[in-house]
Design a protein around this motif. Structure first.
Motif, mmCIF file in Angstrom:
data_model
loop_
_atom_site.group_PDB
_atom_site.id
_atom_site.type_symbol
_atom_site.label_atom_id
_atom_site.label_comp_id
_atom_site.label_asym_id
_atom_site.label_seq_id
_atom_site.Cartn_x
_atom_site.Cartn_y
_atom_site.Cartn_z
ATOM 1 N N ILE A 32 44.168 42.452 48.417
ATOM 2 C CA ILE A 32 43.354 43.436 49.127
ATOM 3 C C ILE A 32 42.147 43.844 48.284
ATOM 4 O O ILE A 32 41.534 44.878 48.520
ATOM 5 N N SER A 33 41.820 43.027 47.285
ATOM 6 C CA SER A 33 40.647 43.234 46.414
ATOM 7 C C SER A 33 40.716 44.525 45.603
ATOM 8 O O SER A 33 39.704 45.163 45.344
ATOM 9 N N VAL A 34 41.914 44.909 45.232
ATOM 10 C CA VAL A 34 42.133 46.001 44.272
ATOM 11 C C VAL A 34 42.879 45.348 43.122
ATOM 12 O O VAL A 34 44.105 45.292 43.132
ATOM 13 N N CYS A 35 42.130 44.823 42.178
ATOM 14 C CA CYS A 35 42.717 43.929 41.171
ATOM 15 C C CYS A 35 42.819 44.602 39.807
ATOM 16 O O CYS A 35 41.901 44.510 38.994
ATOM 17 N N ARG A 36 43.920 45.286 39.612
ATOM 18 C CA ARG A 36 44.238 45.913 38.318
ATOM 19 C C ARG A 36 45.715 45.680 38.063
ATOM 20 O O ARG A 36 46.540 45.958 38.928
ATOM 21 N N ILE A 37 46.024 45.207 36.886
ATOM 22 C CA ILE A 37 47.422 44.940 36.538
ATOM 23 C C ILE A 37 48.022 46.180 35.885
ATOM 24 O O ILE A 37 47.485 46.696 34.902
ATOM 25 N N ASP A 38 49.120 46.650 36.426
ATOM 26 C CA ASP A 38 49.855 47.771 35.842
ATOM 27 C C ASP A 38 50.523 47.269 34.575
ATOM 28 O O ASP A 38 51.318 46.323 34.629
ATOM 29 N N VAL A 40 52.882 48.462 32.830
ATOM 30 C CA VAL A 40 54.321 48.695 32.777
ATOM 31 C C VAL A 40 55.077 47.678 33.632
ATOM 32 O O VAL A 40 56.026 47.040 33.181
ATOM 33 N N THR A 41 54.655 47.494 34.883
ATOM 34 C CA THR A 41 55.362 46.595 35.792
ATOM 35 C C THR A 41 54.872 45.149 35.693
ATOM 36 O O THR A 41 55.604 44.224 36.018
ATOM 37 N N GLY A 42 53.605 44.978 35.306
ATOM 38 C CA GLY A 42 53.014 43.644 35.305
ATOM 39 C C GLY A 42 52.554 43.212 36.684
ATOM 40 O O GLY A 42 52.175 42.060 36.886
ATOM 41 N N TRP A 43 52.568 44.117 37.647
ATOM 42 C CA TRP A 43 52.143 43.814 39.016
ATOM 43 C C TRP A 43 50.714 44.277 39.222
ATOM 44 O O TRP A 43 50.287 45.304 38.686
ATOM 45 N N CYS A 44 50.005 43.555 40.078
ATOM 46 C CA CYS A 44 48.676 43.990 40.493
ATOM 47 C C CYS A 44 48.855 45.272 41.305
ATOM 48 O O CYS A 44 49.745 45.357 42.160
ATOM 49 N N GLU A 45 48.018 46.269 41.051
ATOM 50 C CA GLU A 45 48.138 47.534 41.787
ATOM 51 C C GLU A 45 47.775 47.379 43.257
ATOM 52 O O GLU A 45 48.221 48.173 44.088
ATOM 53 N N GLY A 46 47.010 46.356 43.608
ATOM 54 C CA GLY A 46 46.626 46.150 45.004
ATOM 55 C C GLY A 46 47.633 45.336 45.796
ATOM 56 O O GLY A 46 48.105 45.767 46.845
ATOM 57 N N CYS A 47 47.975 44.152 45.283
ATOM 58 C CA CYS A 47 48.834 43.245 46.069
ATOM 59 C C CYS A 47 50.265 43.142 45.546
ATOM 60 O O CYS A 47 51.100 42.517 46.194
ATOM 61 N N LEU A 48 50.533 43.729 44.406
ATOM 62 C CA LEU A 48 51.866 43.768 43.801
ATOM 63 C C LEU A 48 52.375 42.403 43.333
ATOM 64 O O LEU A 48 53.573 42.228 43.133
ATOM 65 N N ARG A 49 51.470 41.442 43.146
ATOM 66 C CA ARG A 49 51.872 40.154 42.571
ATOM 67 C C ARG A 49 51.688 40.197 41.063
ATOM 68 O O ARG A 49 50.905 40.995 40.537
ATOM 69 N N LEU A 51 50.547 38.318 37.434
ATOM 70 C CA LEU A 51 49.421 37.454 37.071
ATOM 71 C C LEU A 51 49.746 35.986 37.316
ATOM 72 O O LEU A 51 48.903 35.226 37.809
ATOM 73 N N ASP A 52 50.965 35.570 36.995
ATOM 74 C CA ASP A 52 51.361 34.178 37.241
ATOM 75 C C ASP A 52 51.324 33.851 38.733
ATOM 76 O O ASP A 52 50.861 32.780 39.132
ATOM 77 N N GLU A 53 51.814 34.755 39.557
ATOM 78 C CA GLU A 53 51.799 34.521 41.004
ATOM 79 C C GLU A 53 50.373 34.425 41.535
ATOM 80 O O GLU A 53 50.067 33.570 42.374
ATOM 81 N N ILE A 54 49.503 35.288 41.036
ATOM 82 C CA ILE A 54 48.101 35.262 41.454
ATOM 83 C C ILE A 54 47.452 33.945 41.028
ATOM 84 O O ILE A 54 46.785 33.282 41.823
ATOM 85 N N ALA A 55 47.672 33.554 39.777
ATOM 86 C CA ALA A 55 47.048 32.337 39.247
ATOM 87 C C ALA A 55 47.539 31.080 39.953
ATOM 88 O O ALA A 55 46.773 30.134 40.155
ATOM 89 N N GLN A 56 48.800 31.049 40.348
ATOM 90 C CA GLN A 56 49.389 29.856 40.956
ATOM 91 C C GLN A 56 49.284 29.831 42.480
ATOM 92 O O GLN A 56 49.621 28.818 43.108
#
Length: 84
Positions: A32-38, A40-49, A51-56
């Motif tokens: 959803i174009s809100v690209c910040r990695i938390d 603590v969780t390692g999830w993107c704050e926008g899509c909750l994926r 970094l590995d999931e996003i890259a792949q």
């Protein structure tokens, strides 16, 4: 005009096969174009994926993409509950 010599056999011309197009992807990205990695969780704050999931994502089969989509509501609930 025929440029063939009388003793040359007639060789049919063949056309090489067309390359197979890549499979069409039917499972869209949750971005959803809100690209910040938390941190603590390692999830993107926008899509909750992750970094590995996003890259792949671009090379993932649809089955794996669907599995990630299935995990997103669980991650969203965990984030809302403050679970790290």
């Amino acid at each position: 005009m025929n440029n063939r010599l009388p003793h040359e056999p007639r060789v049919p011309m063949t056309v090489p096969p067309r390359p197979t197009p890549p499979p069409r992807r039917t499972v869209s990205s949750p971005c959803i174009s809100v690209c910040r990695i938390d941190p603590v969780t390692g999830w993107c704050e926008g899509c909750l994926r992750t970094l590995d999931e996003i890259a792949q994502w671009g090379s993932m089969p649809d089955e794996q993409r669907s599995a990630i989509w299935t995990a997103l509501p669980i991650r969203r609930a965990q984030r809302a509950a403050g679970v790290k």
